[in-house]
Design a protein around this motif. Structure first.
Motif, PDB file in Angstrom:
ATOM      1  N   UNK A 248       0.828  -1.230   0.000  1.00 28.61           N
ATOM      2  CA  UNK A 248       0.000   0.000   0.000  1.00 28.61           C
ATOM      3  C   UNK A 248       0.850   1.263   0.000  1.00 28.61           C
ATOM      4  N   UNK A 249       1.937   1.270   0.740  1.00 30.12           N
ATOM      5  CA  UNK A 249       2.808   2.453   0.760  1.00 30.12           C
ATOM      6  C   UNK A 249       3.398   2.740  -0.601  1.00 30.12           C
ATOM      7  N   UNK A 250       3.854   1.724  -1.281  1.00 30.29           N
ATOM      8  CA  UNK A 250       4.445   1.939  -2.599  1.00 30.29           C
ATOM      9  C   UNK A 250       3.377   2.332  -3.619  1.00 30.29           C
ATOM     10  N   UNK A 251       2.170   1.778  -3.463  1.00 35.03           N
ATOM     11  CA  UNK A 251       1.085   2.165  -4.367  1.00 35.03           C
ATOM     12  C   UNK A 251       0.701   3.633  -4.153  1.00 35.03           C
ATOM     13  N   UNK A 252       0.649   4.063  -2.885  1.00 38.34           N
ATOM     14  CA  UNK A 252       0.355   5.467  -2.606  1.00 38.34           C
ATOM     15  C   UNK A 252       1.432   6.374  -3.181  1.00 38.34           C
ATOM     16  N   UNK A 253       2.681   5.951  -3.044  1.00 33.96           N
ATOM     17  CA  UNK A 253       3.786   6.756  -3.583  1.00 33.96           C
ATOM     18  C   UNK A 253       3.650   6.890  -5.094  1.00 33.96           C
ATOM     19  N   UNK A 254       3.255   5.820  -5.780  1.00 34.88           N
ATOM     20  CA  UNK A 254       3.074   5.882  -7.230  1.00 34.88           C
ATOM     21  C   UNK A 254       1.921   6.808  -7.611  1.00 34.88           C
ATOM     22  N   UNK A 255       0.835   6.752  -6.848  1.00 36.67           N
ATOM     23  CA  UNK A 255      -0.316   7.619  -7.122  1.00 36.67           C
ATOM     24  C   UNK A 255       0.081   9.074  -6.937  1.00 36.67           C
ATOM     25  N   UNK A 256       0.759   9.385  -5.823  1.00 38.88           N
ATOM     26  CA  UNK A 256       1.204  10.760  -5.584  1.00 38.88           C
ATOM     27  C   UNK A 256       2.163  11.222  -6.667  1.00 38.88           C
ATOM     28  N   UNK A 257       3.044  10.319  -7.088  1.00 39.60           N
ATOM     29  CA  UNK A 257       3.998  10.649  -8.152  1.00 39.60           C
ATOM     30  C   UNK A 257       3.257  10.951  -9.453  1.00 39.60           C
ATOM     31  N   UNK A 258       2.228  10.183  -9.754  1.00 35.05           N
ATOM     32  CA  UNK A 258       1.451  10.402 -10.976  1.00 35.05           C
ATOM     33  C   UNK A 258       0.730  11.747 -10.918  1.00 35.05           C
ATOM     34  N   UNK A 259       0.122  12.092  -9.752  1.00 27.74           N
ATOM     35  CA  UNK A 259      -0.532  13.397  -9.614  1.00 27.74           C
ATOM     36  C   UNK A 259       0.480  14.531  -9.738  1.00 27.74           C
ATOM     37  N   UNK A 260       1.653  14.325  -9.152  1.00 29.14           N
ATOM     38  CA  UNK A 260       2.678  15.369  -9.224  1.00 29.14           C
ATOM     39  C   UNK A 260       3.109  15.580 -10.668  1.00 29.14           C
ATOM     40  N   UNK A 261       3.300  14.499 -11.415  1.00 29.56           N
ATOM     41  CA  UNK A 261       3.699  14.621 -12.820  1.00 29.56           C
ATOM     42  C   UNK A 261       2.573  15.259 -13.636  1.00 29.56           C
ATOM     43  N   UNK A 262       1.318  14.938 -13.306  1.00 29.44           N
ATOM     44  CA  UNK A 262       0.172  15.505 -14.014  1.00 29.44           C
ATOM     45  C   UNK A 262       0.099  17.004 -13.758  1.00 29.44           C
ATOM     46  N   UNK A 263       0.282  17.381 -12.474  1.00 28.51           N
ATOM     47  CA  UNK A 263       0.260  18.799 -12.125  1.00 28.51           C
ATOM     48  C   UNK A 263       1.396  19.553 -12.798  1.00 28.51           C
ATOM     49  N   UNK A 264       2.571  18.951 -12.872  1.00 24.26           N
ATOM     50  CA  UNK A 264       3.733  19.576 -13.538  1.00 24.26           C
ATOM     51  C   UNK A 264       3.454  19.743 -15.027  1.00 24.26           C
ATOM     52  N   UNK A 265       2.846  18.703 -15.614  1.00 29.08           N
ATOM     53  CA  UNK A 265       2.540  18.790 -17.045  1.00 29.08           C
ATOM     54  C   UNK A 265       1.494  19.870 -17.321  1.00 29.08           C
ATOM     55  N   UNK A 266       0.495  20.014 -16.437  1.00 28.77           N
ATOM     56  CA  UNK A 266      -0.536  21.057 -16.598  1.00 28.77           C
ATOM     57  C   UNK A 266       0.074  22.433 -16.394  1.00 28.77           C
ATOM     58  N   UNK A 267       0.995  22.549 -15.422  1.00 25.45           N
ATOM     59  CA  UNK A 267       1.640  23.850 -15.147  1.00 25.45           C
ATOM     60  C   UNK A 267       2.514  24.268 -16.308  1.00 25.45           C
ATOM     61  N   UNK A 268       3.192  23.329 -16.948  1.00 24.79           N
ATOM     62  CA  UNK A 268       4.046  23.626 -18.080  1.00 24.79           C
ATOM     63  C   UNK A 268       3.204  23.996 -19.310  1.00 24.79           C
ATOM     64  N   UNK A 269       2.052  23.337 -19.431  1.00 26.58           N
ATOM     65  CA  UNK A 269       1.175  23.592 -20.572  1.00 26.58           C
ATOM     66  C   UNK A 269       0.497  24.953 -20.445  1.00 26.58           C
ATOM     67  N   UNK A 270       0.280  25.420 -19.246  1.00 30.07           N
ATOM     68  CA  UNK A 270      -0.439  26.686 -19.060  1.00 30.07           C
ATOM     69  C   UNK A 270       0.446  27.862 -19.157  1.00 30.07           C
TER      70      UNK A 270
END
Length: 176
Positions: free
Chosen positions: A154-176
């Motif tokens: 569960x800890x590693x799965x949570x880390x992957x989910x947070x990492x995916x959200x962080x990458x998504x937010x970074x991609x949205x910030x770069x696109x804007x």
């Protein structure tokens, strides 16, 4: 042997029977000295003892022990083998009997249970005491590693989910 030697021999065998869990009875009709020496060495390397004994003295030593049921097997030129690991004696005897037709397994006793020759052969097919201990230890350790893996998942799965959200937010910030 005089009377005192016989009494000492019977007492020594009784002490052995009190400490061991398995006694094998074999017939060694026509076994050469070289073959008997080879068998003794194989038994010793397996942690067992092989001894030719007078049937009457061996029967006296068996009286009152849990191995009393093998007394009827003591006819003709017989020998006894014993060890704390019953499988080691049985395996060594069965292997030696395959290569030497003058060595015949008559039976044995595992505690109070009397075994015929087929029972001894079945006992020889079991894994040794050390192999059983190793497999038991492996079975005990396996659930612990599985539990650790489940708890970490569960800890590693949570880390992957947070990492995916962080990458998504970074991609949205770069696109804007």
């Amino acid at each position: 042997m005089d009377r005192s030697e016989k009494a000492a021999f019977v007492a020594a065998l009784q002490a052995v029977f009190a400490e061991t869990s398995f006694v094998l009875v074999s017939q060694n009709k026509g076994l050469t000295v070289a073959d008997a020496t080879k068998l003794r060495r194989q038994m010793n390397s397996a942690g067992a003892t092989y001894k030719v004994a007078k049937n009457r003295l061996a029967a006296l030593a068996l009286t009152g022990t849990s191995f009393q049921g093998i007394s009827p097997l003591l006819k003709g030129p017989t020998a006894l083998a014993w060890s704390k690991d019953p499988v080691a004696v049985a395996k060594t005897a069965v292997e030696f009997a395959k290569g030497n037709d003058k060595f015949v397994i008559l039976g044995g006793a595992l505690g109070k249970q009397t075994l015929n020759a087929d029972g001894v052969k079945a006992l020889a097919e079991l894994p040794s005491l050390d192999a059983l201990r190793a497999s038991l230890l492996g079975m005990i350790q396996t659930p612990a590693t599985r539990i650790a893996g489940v708890l970490q998942a569960p800890g590693s799965q949570l880390a992957r989910v947070f990492s995916a959200y962080a990458k998504k937010d970074e991609a949205e910030a770069e696109a804007a």
